[in-house]
Write a protein that holds these residues in place. Sequence first.
Motif, mmCIF file in Angstrom:
data_model
loop_
_atom_site.group_PDB
_atom_site.id
_atom_site.type_symbol
_atom_site.label_atom_id
_atom_site.label_comp_id
_atom_site.label_asym_id
_atom_site.label_seq_id
_atom_site.Cartn_x
_atom_site.Cartn_y
_atom_site.Cartn_z
ATOM 1 N N VAL A 431 0.842 -1.203 0.000
ATOM 2 C CA VAL A 431 0.000 0.000 0.000
ATOM 3 C C VAL A 431 0.874 1.249 0.000
ATOM 4 C CG1 VAL A 431 -1.784 1.269 1.251
ATOM 5 C CG2 VAL A 431 -1.829 -1.234 1.212
ATOM 6 N N ASP A 432 0.652 2.141 -0.980
ATOM 7 C CA ASP A 432 1.446 3.373 -1.029
ATOM 8 C C ASP A 432 0.837 4.432 -0.120
ATOM 9 O OD1 ASP A 432 -0.479 5.071 -2.477
ATOM 10 O OD2 ASP A 432 0.014 3.901 -4.250
ATOM 11 N N ILE A 433 1.553 5.530 0.051
ATOM 12 C CA ILE A 433 1.175 6.527 1.063
ATOM 13 C C ILE A 433 -0.122 7.247 0.690
ATOM 14 C CG2 ILE A 433 2.588 8.378 0.069
ATOM 15 C CD1 ILE A 433 1.917 7.683 3.827
ATOM 16 N N TYR A 434 -0.370 7.471 -0.592
ATOM 17 C CA TYR A 434 -1.588 8.186 -0.979
ATOM 18 C C TYR A 434 -2.835 7.350 -0.674
ATOM 19 C CZ TYR A 434 -5.091 10.632 -3.709
ATOM 20 O OH TYR A 434 -6.232 11.293 -4.088
ATOM 21 N N LEU A 458 9.096 -6.731 -0.655
ATOM 22 C CA LEU A 458 9.436 -5.481 -1.325
ATOM 23 C C LEU A 458 8.482 -4.372 -0.896
ATOM 24 C CD1 LEU A 458 9.988 -6.806 -4.958
ATOM 25 C CD2 LEU A 458 11.759 -5.981 -3.407
ATOM 26 N N PRO A 459 8.936 -3.120 -0.894
ATOM 27 C CA PRO A 459 8.031 -2.003 -0.627
ATOM 28 C C PRO A 459 7.069 -1.812 -1.792
ATOM 29 C CG PRO A 459 10.189 -1.194 -1.279
ATOM 30 C CD PRO A 459 10.313 -2.689 -1.154
ATOM 31 N N PRO A 460 6.058 -0.954 -1.642
ATOM 32 C CA PRO A 460 5.066 -0.801 -2.713
ATOM 33 C C PRO A 460 5.666 -0.226 -3.985
ATOM 34 C CG PRO A 460 4.784 0.899 -1.035
ATOM 35 C CD PRO A 460 5.777 -0.080 -0.493
ATOM 36 N N VAL A 461 4.981 -0.494 -5.104
ATOM 37 C CA VAL A 461 5.401 0.093 -6.375
ATOM 38 C C VAL A 461 5.231 1.607 -6.320
ATOM 39 C CG1 VAL A 461 4.915 0.192 -8.845
ATOM 40 C CG2 VAL A 461 4.867 -2.002 -7.658
ATOM 41 N N GLY A 462 4.163 2.070 -5.673
ATOM 42 C CA GLY A 462 3.929 3.504 -5.509
ATOM 43 C C GLY A 462 4.835 4.097 -4.446
ATOM 44 N N ALA A 463 4.668 5.399 -4.212
ATOM 45 C CA ALA A 463 5.546 6.118 -3.290
ATOM 46 C C ALA A 463 5.219 5.792 -1.840
ATOM 47 C CB ALA A 463 5.423 7.618 -3.525
ATOM 48 N N GLY A 464 6.279 5.706 -1.021
ATOM 49 C CA GLY A 464 6.093 5.536 0.413
ATOM 50 C C GLY A 464 6.679 4.247 0.940
ATOM 51 N N ASN A 465 6.747 4.173 2.269
ATOM 52 C CA ASN A 465 7.298 3.023 2.975
ATOM 53 C C ASN A 465 6.408 2.773 4.183
ATOM 54 O OD1 ASN A 465 9.296 1.187 2.655
ATOM 55 N ND2 ASN A 465 10.964 2.504 3.307
ATOM 56 N N ALA A 657 2.763 -12.043 -20.490
ATOM 57 C CA ALA A 657 2.845 -12.352 -19.052
ATOM 58 C C ALA A 657 3.209 -13.806 -18.781
ATOM 59 C CB ALA A 657 1.522 -12.008 -18.375
ATOM 60 N N TYR A 658 3.804 -14.500 -19.757
ATOM 61 C CA TYR A 658 4.356 -15.825 -19.451
ATOM 62 C C TYR A 658 5.415 -15.659 -18.353
ATOM 63 C CZ TYR A 658 2.327 -16.900 -24.043
ATOM 64 O OH TYR A 658 1.480 -17.041 -25.119
ATOM 65 N N ALA A 659 6.151 -14.539 -18.444
ATOM 66 C CA ALA A 659 7.130 -14.177 -17.420
ATOM 67 C C ALA A 659 6.836 -12.748 -16.978
ATOM 68 C CB ALA A 659 8.552 -14.271 -17.978
ATOM 69 N N ILE A 660 6.860 -12.512 -15.658
ATOM 70 C CA ILE A 660 6.637 -11.173 -15.107
ATOM 71 C C ILE A 660 7.762 -10.858 -14.129
ATOM 72 C CG2 ILE A 660 4.134 -11.298 -15.389
ATOM 73 C CD1 ILE A 660 3.884 -11.915 -12.416
ATOM 74 N N THR A 661 7.922 -9.597 -13.768
ATOM 75 C CA THR A 661 8.955 -9.231 -12.799
ATOM 76 C C THR A 661 8.466 -9.497 -11.382
ATOM 77 O OG1 THR A 661 8.187 -6.948 -12.613
ATOM 78 C CG2 THR A 661 9.838 -7.427 -14.323
ATOM 79 N N VAL A 662 9.416 -9.576 -10.455
ATOM 80 C CA VAL A 662 9.063 -9.784 -9.050
ATOM 81 C C VAL A 662 8.161 -8.655 -8.563
ATOM 82 C CG1 VAL A 662 9.948 -10.056 -6.705
ATOM 83 C CG2 VAL A 662 11.223 -11.020 -8.626
ATOM 84 N N HIS A 663 8.468 -7.431 -8.964
ATOM 85 C CA HIS A 663 7.650 -6.297 -8.527
ATOM 86 C C HIS A 663 6.199 -6.451 -8.980
ATOM 87 C CE1 HIS A 663 11.596 -4.408 -7.820
ATOM 88 N NE2 HIS A 663 10.952 -3.629 -6.979
ATOM 89 N N LYS A 664 5.993 -6.942 -10.201
ATOM 90 C CA LYS A 664 4.632 -7.121 -10.709
ATOM 91 C C LYS A 664 3.914 -8.301 -10.057
ATOM 92 C CE LYS A 664 4.014 -3.892 -13.868
ATOM 93 N NZ LYS A 664 2.946 -2.875 -13.696
ATOM 94 N N SER A 665 4.681 -9.187 -9.410
ATOM 95 C CA SER A 665 4.074 -10.373 -8.803
ATOM 96 C C SER A 665 3.536 -10.120 -7.400
ATOM 97 C CB SER A 665 5.110 -11.507 -8.732
ATOM 98 O OG SER A 665 6.063 -11.271 -7.701
ATOM 99 N N GLN A 666 3.843 -8.954 -6.819
ATOM 100 C CA GLN A 666 3.449 -8.679 -5.434
ATOM 101 C C GLN A 666 1.942 -8.846 -5.237
ATOM 102 O OE1 GLN A 666 6.005 -4.872 -5.272
ATOM 103 N NE2 GLN A 666 5.607 -5.335 -3.131
#
Length: 735
Positions: A431-434, A458-465, A657-666
Amino acid sequence: MRENETKTEELRGSVESVTFRKEDTGFTVLELNSGGELVTVVGVLPQINEGEELRLTGKWDFHRSFGRQFRAELCERKLPSTAGDLLRYLSSGVIKGIGPSTALKIVEEFGDESFEVLENEPKRLAKIKGISIAKAEEISARFKEQFAMREVMISLERFGMTASECLKAFKLFGVRAVETIKQNPYILCGENVGIGFERADAIACSMSDRPDDIFRTMAAAVHVIRHNLSNGHTCIPRDKIYAPCLELIGAGRDDVDEALEQLLLGKQLVSKKLKGREFLFLPYIFNAEKDSADHIKMILRFPPPTRSTLDEEIRLAEKRENIVYGEKQRFAVKTAVERGLLILTGGPGTGKTTALKGIISLFEQQGLDISLAAPTGRAAKRMSEVTGREAKTIHRLLEVEWDDSDRPVFQRNERNPLEANAVIVDELSMVDIYVFSSLLKALPIGCRLVMVGDSDQLPPVGAGNVLSDMIESGLLPVVQLTEVFRQAMESLIVTNAHSIVKGEMPQLDCRDRDFFFIERDVYSVPETVTELCASRLPKAYGYSPLDDIQVICPSRKGETGSVNINRLLQERLNPQDGNKKEITLRGRLFREGDKVMQIKNNYDIYWEKGRENGTGIFNGDIGILKKIDAAGGVIIVEFDGRAAEYPVDAALELELAYAITVHKSQGNEFEAVVMPAAGITPRLSYRNLLYTAVTRAKSIMIIVGSRGQIRTMTENDKKAARYSALKYLLTEEYE
């Protein structure tokens, strides 16, 4: 059969009728008489009315319900020239005070001079019965007002702006839009128009009178901060902004300082000292972090009505659920009920779901109205499956709508709070900060809040921690589940995940569990991954290559990146057989039968599922490309039974999408995960990326690559630096 991208064409004609117009966006559907043929035209065409002559540039499209239509991208227009077009234009109601009857009288009286009279000689209108001098002046004023916007739009289009961008600029700056933009074209970089710095810079360079350099430097500074926002940072240290501004536009430190002071004075940036270091924020992101901190501190000061939780109640809950809680699970249940605010965190197999079900059970015993939510559709679906109760996406829970710039506007907020006594949010690490700030604003007074997540992901794709900042603040009640339960210990996926978190090398040599390692060099990895997905796993376990198996790559690029492996898997799993249609979009080949992913929220895509229908396909949704109709300009993709209709230009938001990145798999869980682990750039060779990939696997995890690469990732606990302020804003008044 290979289909090319639909060609851009030109279409001319006069407007017969306007069948639909959305005033806030300018989206219009009209019938155009083009050489005697009536053509349906759609696009952003503000202020177009019947009788006008248009020259349109665009592409042919095919709508499932409305048939063949022309999707206009550019529009040139001129006033009606024939008496018939003049009459149709004036009869359309475009000018208040002139209806069909009055329009007929004007055209009969003045013929081709009608527009000249309306604009420059309004007193002549008084010749017509029923029009007084005062009414004639009023009609003329409205006529001029109508054409003020038209002239502005035409002038702005000369800057290379789209009709949609022109409309946004006119709404912001009014009749002075052209003058305002000539003085400072970088004003277009604001979010309300959405033109990037490079395009605004090109517009400035095309002008004979160049705008002041200070405007360019100010825009460059904001561009740097916004770019960092897209990398997850909510703010940037002031001392970090000089180098990128120098690289971008050659501006020295003194020029940047002057620009920053102007931006701070105009409240286009916010400055805040954190631990003695000055940070710069975009205002809406600063407000999101500040509002989040204020809401959390308010809940801590004025908690929901408290009560003691009797051990007997917990024992009854255990009996109902047919389980026995561990010590920390029991403590989590008590904390959630007694404090009304809780962060529940822990890795796989530690019993987060069990504790969560216990919390829900006791909340229900108290008669509380509970809302369950997660950041993505897949995460919400999984939350529903494990709890047996409905869970919604956070956006759906907050009843999202979208403004003209496709930004979320939540209908649930301080003035219209949620009708819930308790809200439970899963996968908080995503979840990002917005979004988090928006959720807190929508909580009614006294509402309990339970937040569940895994702080090692991993932290969110959007901004924030958000999750890490709240835990590190030390202010909120946190229960971290660490004991791996006996049943979960049987899974090597679970035990290896916990080893990785501790910085210990995972067990790679076991051949009879659910976690496998296959040693390959970087050039052999793609072939092995392809063979696993196409043959070995389906034969051994009966898995569907499309539905059950997911390749998750640390990177997009390189031999073992998602782009290359997608190409290989497409050739192996969905080869051309002479019957499947294909289309190439910006160099990317799509074929009927391909597994694809939506990579950007699109709230306009229409879908049907049986008798259900709706709009909206979201970032991370995975589906199968069912049909390509390049002649009609349409692609059909099925997402979990929803048949979604894409105009070809919107299909640019799809990727294989046979292969996706780790970030997209969250937030997702897949039956079997195959991960290439060789030749990974040092920037992506870190522990929580490996951990996140491993914890996406439900039944089988296979890593293909080198032990050295896995060791490097396991030992590297240097998470990507992410600037955020929530932790400091939470603790500043307590220091």
